[in-house]
Design a protein around this motif. Structure first.
Motif, short mmCIF file in Angstrom:
data_model
loop_
_atom_site.label_atom_id
_atom_site.label_comp_id
_atom_site.label_asym_id
_atom_site.label_seq_id
_atom_site.Cartn_x
_atom_site.Cartn_y
_atom_site.Cartn_z
N SER A 175 0.83 -1.21 0.00
CA SER A 175 0.00 0.00 0.00
C SER A 175 0.86 1.25 0.00
CB SER A 175 -0.90 0.02 1.24
OG SER A 175 -0.15 0.31 2.40
N GLY A 176 0.22 2.37 -0.35
CA GLY A 176 0.90 3.66 -0.25
C GLY A 176 1.08 4.07 1.19
N ARG A 177 1.71 5.22 1.42
CA ARG A 177 1.98 5.65 2.80
C ARG A 177 0.69 5.88 3.57
NH1 ARG A 177 5.58 10.85 4.88
NH2 ARG A 177 5.13 10.53 7.09
N THR A 195 -14.38 14.95 13.32
CA THR A 195 -13.09 14.38 13.74
C THR A 195 -12.24 14.04 12.52
OG1 THR A 195 -12.06 12.75 15.22
CG2 THR A 195 -13.81 11.94 13.81
N THR A 196 -10.92 14.22 12.66
CA THR A 196 -9.97 13.95 11.58
C THR A 196 -8.87 13.04 12.10
OG1 THR A 196 -10.42 16.09 10.53
CG2 THR A 196 -8.31 15.01 9.99
N ILE A 197 -8.52 12.01 11.32
CA ILE A 197 -7.49 11.05 11.74
C ILE A 197 -6.90 10.38 10.51
CG2 ILE A 197 -8.91 8.98 11.98
CD1 ILE A 197 -6.53 10.11 14.73
N ARG A 198 -5.66 9.90 10.64
CA ARG A 198 -4.98 9.27 9.50
C ARG A 198 -4.40 7.92 9.93
NH1 ARG A 198 -2.69 13.21 7.81
NH2 ARG A 198 -3.09 13.37 5.58
N ILE A 199 -4.56 6.89 9.08
CA ILE A 199 -3.90 5.60 9.26
C ILE A 199 -2.80 5.48 8.22
CG2 ILE A 199 -4.16 3.08 9.25
CD1 ILE A 199 -7.09 3.47 9.97
N GLU A 200 -1.56 5.26 8.68
CA GLU A 200 -0.42 5.18 7.77
C GLU A 200 0.09 3.75 7.68
OE1 GLU A 200 2.28 7.98 9.52
OE2 GLU A 200 1.50 9.63 8.31
N ARG A 201 0.77 3.44 6.57
CA ARG A 201 1.33 2.11 6.36
C ARG A 201 2.23 1.72 7.55
NH1 ARG A 201 4.16 2.85 1.76
NH2 ARG A 201 6.11 3.14 2.89
N GLY A 234 -6.04 5.12 0.51
CA GLY A 234 -4.75 5.29 -0.15
C GLY A 234 -4.56 4.38 -1.35
N TYR A 235 -3.39 4.47 -1.94
CA TYR A 235 -3.03 3.74 -3.15
C TYR A 235 -2.75 2.28 -2.83
CZ TYR A 235 -0.17 2.44 -7.21
OH TYR A 235 0.36 1.81 -8.31
N ASN A 236 -3.30 1.36 -3.62
CA ASN A 236 -3.04 -0.08 -3.51
C ASN A 236 -3.44 -0.68 -2.16
OD1 ASN A 236 -2.15 -0.64 -6.06
ND2 ASN A 236 0.03 -0.50 -5.57
N VAL A 237 -4.47 -0.14 -1.53
CA VAL A 237 -4.93 -0.69 -0.25
C VAL A 237 -5.86 -1.87 -0.51
CG1 VAL A 237 -6.30 -0.26 1.84
CG2 VAL A 237 -4.70 1.49 0.99
N ILE A 238 -5.49 -3.04 0.05
CA ILE A 238 -6.33 -4.25 -0.07
C ILE A 238 -6.79 -4.61 1.34
CG2 ILE A 238 -6.43 -6.65 -0.85
CD1 ILE A 238 -3.98 -6.02 -2.61
#
Length: 644
Positions: A318-320, A341-347, A381-385
C-alpha cells in the motif's frame, strides 16, 4: 471449605479427570487454566452439582453456598426490569419488605399490640439486613459493569445475550456466595467493566474460582493458579504470570529427569539383551526386568506453547496513507458517535481501538472499511487491499465445507501444503483439517475465520474482537502471527494481553472525537494515570492544620517508625533463617548431583529412581525458598528506605 477427593469423570471411555484432588479454602482466589477440551467448565459444573462424577467425592462445609456464572445463562429471559432481576439476590430481605407492607396494611384497621410488636420486629430485621441500602448496592454493581442509570428500569428481555449475562453476573456478585465460580466472565464485558470486576474480586470476602482466557484479568484478581492437564489438577501458589514461570522451571526439571531415566532404561535393556542367554547372569537379568516393570515412569514434557512462523504474502504494497478521515461526523438519531473528527492511518500502523461499549468502536471500524454512511470525507490510499474480521463472519462460513475446503475456496492461490501449514498454526493438524465446519465449536470457527482473513493477501486488516472465544494458546498464536504481519491493521479488543502484544498505537473515542496515543498499551496506561494525577493536583490545597494536630501527627509518625523498626528486625531474622535453609538445600543438591554423576548408579535402578525423586523435591524446595528470599529482600529494602 470445599474438598475434591480422587475425582474421576469419563466421557464415553475417555477420562476427562482421573483421581484428581483439590482443596479450596475460604477467601482463596483461584484461576482455573488449561487447553480447550481439558474439562475446566466441566469441573465447575461438577462442583455446582449439575454433573455427577464417575467416582470420587466432593465434600463441602454446611454453610458453604455456591454461585455459578456459566454460559447457559445467556438464554435466561424475564419481563422484570434488570434492577429487579439483580435485586432478587436479596430475596430474604425482599420477603421482609413484603411482609412489612402487609402488616402496615393490616394496621389500617387493627391497632393491637401484637400487630405493632410484629411490625417493630420485622423492621428491626429489615434494618439489620441493610434493607434500606440494597437498591443502592444493586444500582452500584449494575452501573459498575456498564449499565447506564436510565437502562435499569428496562425489562431484561429487551437486552442482548451478552448484556443479560452482565445482569446475571451482577446478581451473583450481590448474593455474595461462599464460593463464587465464574466461567469466562470477561467474554461479555468491555475494558472499563473488566477493570471494575477485577477490583471487586480483589476484595471479595468469599472464595473465587475463575475460568478465563484473559491473562491480564487473571494476573490482577487471582492468587492461586490450578492447571487442568493430563486428567489431573496441579496447583501453583501465584497468579498466571507466576504459574507460567513456575511451570517452565518444573518442566525443565521433569524433562531432565525423563532424559536421565530414559538413558538408564536403555542401558538396562542393553544389559538384559546382552546377558539374557547366559545362565550365570540369569538372576541379574531377572532382577533388572522386574526393576523395569516396577519403575514409576517419568512422563516426557509436552510443550503446549505453540510457536508459529506465519508467512504473509502481499501481491501489492500500500501507499503511505492507508485511510484518511477528514472532518467526519456520525450520528444515529440523537446519539452522536463522532463529530468533526480527523485522523490518518499510515502504512505500518498497528492500532488498538479501546474503550467502553457504546462509544462507537465497531461503527468506527465500518467507517474505516467504507461500509458506513458518514458526513465528511473518507479517502483510501493507493493499492490498499482490505480484509475485515468480525464475529458475524463466523455465520458466513459454509457449514457443509470441510476446514481445508473452506480455506481453498478463500481464493488465496496457496497450495494444499501451504494451507495445511497455516491451519497447523491455528491448531488444526492431521485429520482435523477434514472436519466439517458445522461440527466445530465457536472457538474453532473463530480460528478458521481468522486463518481465512490472514491468508487473504490483504495489506490492511480490520479486526473486530478477534480474541473472543479463543483460548490462551490461540490468542498467543494470533499475537505471533500479527507480530510477523508487515502490513497495517486496526483491532477492537478488550483483551489487554493481546493489545500489549500487537499494538504500536492506541486509539480511543473521547468527546465524539478520535484521540490517538503514539506508543504501546503499557505506555498509554502509564501516561493516562499521570494525566489523572495531574488533574488531581489542580485541586485546592488543604487548609493548614492547627498546631495541636501537627503535634499528634508527629507523635503518630514516631510510633510508625518504631513499628517499622520492629517489623524490620523480624524480617531480618526471617531472612537469615531462609538464607540458612537455602544453603542447606544447595549442599543437599550437590550431594545428589554427585550420586547421579556416578555411572554405576545405572546398575541400581531403585537407587537411581530414588535419587531422581530426591533431586526433584530438593530443587522444588530450593525454588520456593529463593522466591521467599527475594520477597523478604524487597520488603527489607522498602523498610530501610522508609527509615532512612
Amino acid at each position: 471449605m470445599l474438598s475434591i477427593n480422587n475425582l474421576s469423570y469419563y466421557i464415553g471411555g475417555r477420562p476427562l479427570y482421573e483421581n484428581a484432588s483439590l482443596h479450596i479454602k475460604p477467601k482463596d482466589k483461584i484461576g482455573l487454566v488449561g487447553l480447550n477440551g481439558t474439562g475446566k467448565s466441566t469441573l465447575l459444573k461438577i462442583i455446582a452439582g449439575n454433573i455427577q462424577p464417575s467416582s470420587g467425592e466432593i465434600q463441602k462445609a454446611k454453610d458453604c453456598s455456591i454461585g455459578f456464572l456459566n454460559q447457559d445463562l445467556l438464554s435466561y429471559q424475564s419481563d422484570e426490569s434488570i434492577l429487579d432481576v439483580a435485586l432478587a439476590a436479596f430475596k430474604d430481605t425482599l420477603s421482609l419488605h413484603d411482609e412489612i407492607e402487609e402488616v402496615l396494611k393490616k394496621m389500617e384497621t387493627d391497632y393491637s399490640d401484637e400487630i405493632i410488636n410484629r411490625l417493630a420486629y420485622l423492621q428491626d430485621r429489615f434494618e439489620a439486613n441493610e434493607g434500606y441500602t440494597i437498591k443502592a448496592k444493586a444500582e452500584e454493581v449494575l452501573e459498575g459493569i456498564g449499565f447506564v442509570t436510565k437502562d435499569l428500569s428496562r425489562p431484561l428481555k429487551t437486552f442482548s445475550g451478552g448484556w443479560r449475562m452482565r445482569v446475571m453476573l451482577a446478581k451473583l456478585l450481590l448474593e455474595k456466595p461462599s464460593l463464587l465460580m465464574l466461567d469466562e466472565p470477561t467474554n461479555h464485558l468491555d475494558l472499563p467493566s473488566i477493570q471494575w470486576v477485577e477490583n471487586y474480586l480483589k476484595t471479595y470476602e468469599g472464595a473465587v474460582i475463575v475460568v478465563s482466557h484473559d491473562q491480564t484479568f487473571l494476573d490482577r484478581c487471582i492468587e492461586t493458579t490450578v492447571e487442568v492437564s493430563q486428567q489431573t489438577l496441579t496447583a501453583y501458589s501465584g497468579n498466571y504470570s507466576f504459574y507460567k514461570e513456575e511451570k517452565k522451571e518444573r518442566q525443565e526439571i521433569q524433562q531432565n529427569a525423563f532424559e536421565n531415566q530414559q538413558q538408564m532404561i536403555k542401558q538396562t535393556e542393553k544389559f538384559i539383551e546382552r546377558f539374557r542367554a547366559k545362565a550365570s547372569k540369569s538372576n541379574q537379568v531377572q532382577s533388572r526386568v522386574k526393576a523395569l516393570e516396577r519403575m514409576d515412569r517419568v512422563n516426557e514434557v509436552i510443550d503446549d506453547n505453540a510457536a508459529v512462523n506465519f508467512k504473509f504474502k502481499f501481491s501489492k504494497k500500500s501507499g503511505r496513507d492507508v485511510v484518511v478521515l477528514d472532518n467526519v461526523s456520525k450520528s444515529y438519531g440523537d446519539l452522536t458517535i463522532l463529530k468533526n473528527t480527523t485522523i490518518r492511518i499510515e502504512r505500518g500502523d498497528k492500532i488498538a481501538l479501546i474503550g467502553a461499549n457504546g462509544k462507537g468502536k465497531s461503527t468506527l471500524l465500518r467507517i474505516i472499511d467504507g461500509t458506513e454512511k458518514i458526513e465528511g470525507e473518507r479517502s483510501e490510499g493507493y493499492n490498499v487491499i482490505k480484509s475485515f474480521f468480525a464475529q458475524h463472519q463466523l455465520e458466513a462460513l459454509n457449514v457443509n465445507n470441510e476446514i481445508l475446503q473452506e480455506m481453498v475456496q478463500a481464493g488465496s492461490d496457496k497450495s494444499e501444503m501451504e494451507l495445511r501449514g497455516v491451519l497447523g498454526c491455528f491448531l488444526f493438524t492431521n485429520e482435523d483439517v477434514f472436519k466439517k465446519i458445522k461440527v466445530l465449536s465457536g472457538g474453532e470457527k473463530s480460528r478458521v475465520a481468522l486463518a481465512k482473513t490472514l491468508i487473504s493477501e490483504s495489506n490492511f486488516l480490520l479486526l473486530d474482537e478477534p480474541t473472543n472465544h479463543l483460548d490462551m494458546q490461540s490468542v498467543n498464536i494470533l499475537i505471533q502471527a500479527l507480530e510477523q504481519f508487515e502490513g497495517t491493521f486496526i483491532t477492537v479488543s478488550h483483551d489487554r494481553h493481546f493489545i500489549k502484544g500487537v499494538a504500536n498505537k492506541i486509539w480511543y473515542i473521547e468527546n465524539h472525537e478520535i484521540k490517538e496515543y503514539l506508543g504501546t498499551y503499557d505506555e498509554y496506561v502509564d501516561w493516562k494515570s499521570k494525566q489523572v494525577d495531574h488533574d488531581d493536583s489542580k485541586a485546592p490545597s488543604p487548609k493548614k492544620e492547627p498546631v495541636a494536630k501537627k503535634e499528634s501527627k508527629k507523635s503518630a509518625s514516631v510510633e510508625e517508625a518504631n513499628e517499622a523498626k520492629k517489623q524490620l528486625k523480624k524480617l531480618e531474622k526471617e531472612f537469615e533463617e531462609v538464607e540458612g535453609e537455602i544453603l542447606k538445600l544447595e549442599a543437599e543438591k550437590k550431594r545428589i548431583e554427585f550420586i547421579l554423576a556416578d555411572p554405576t548408579i545405572y546398575d541400581r535402578p531403585s537407587d537411581l529412581e530414588s535419587a531422581n525423586k530426591e533431586y526433584l523435591d530438593v530443587t522444588f524446595q530450593e525454588q520456593k525458598y529463593n522466591e521467599q528470599w527475594e520477597k523478604l529482600a524487597e520488603e527489607i529494602e522498602l523498610l530501610q528506605e522508609q527509615l532512612a
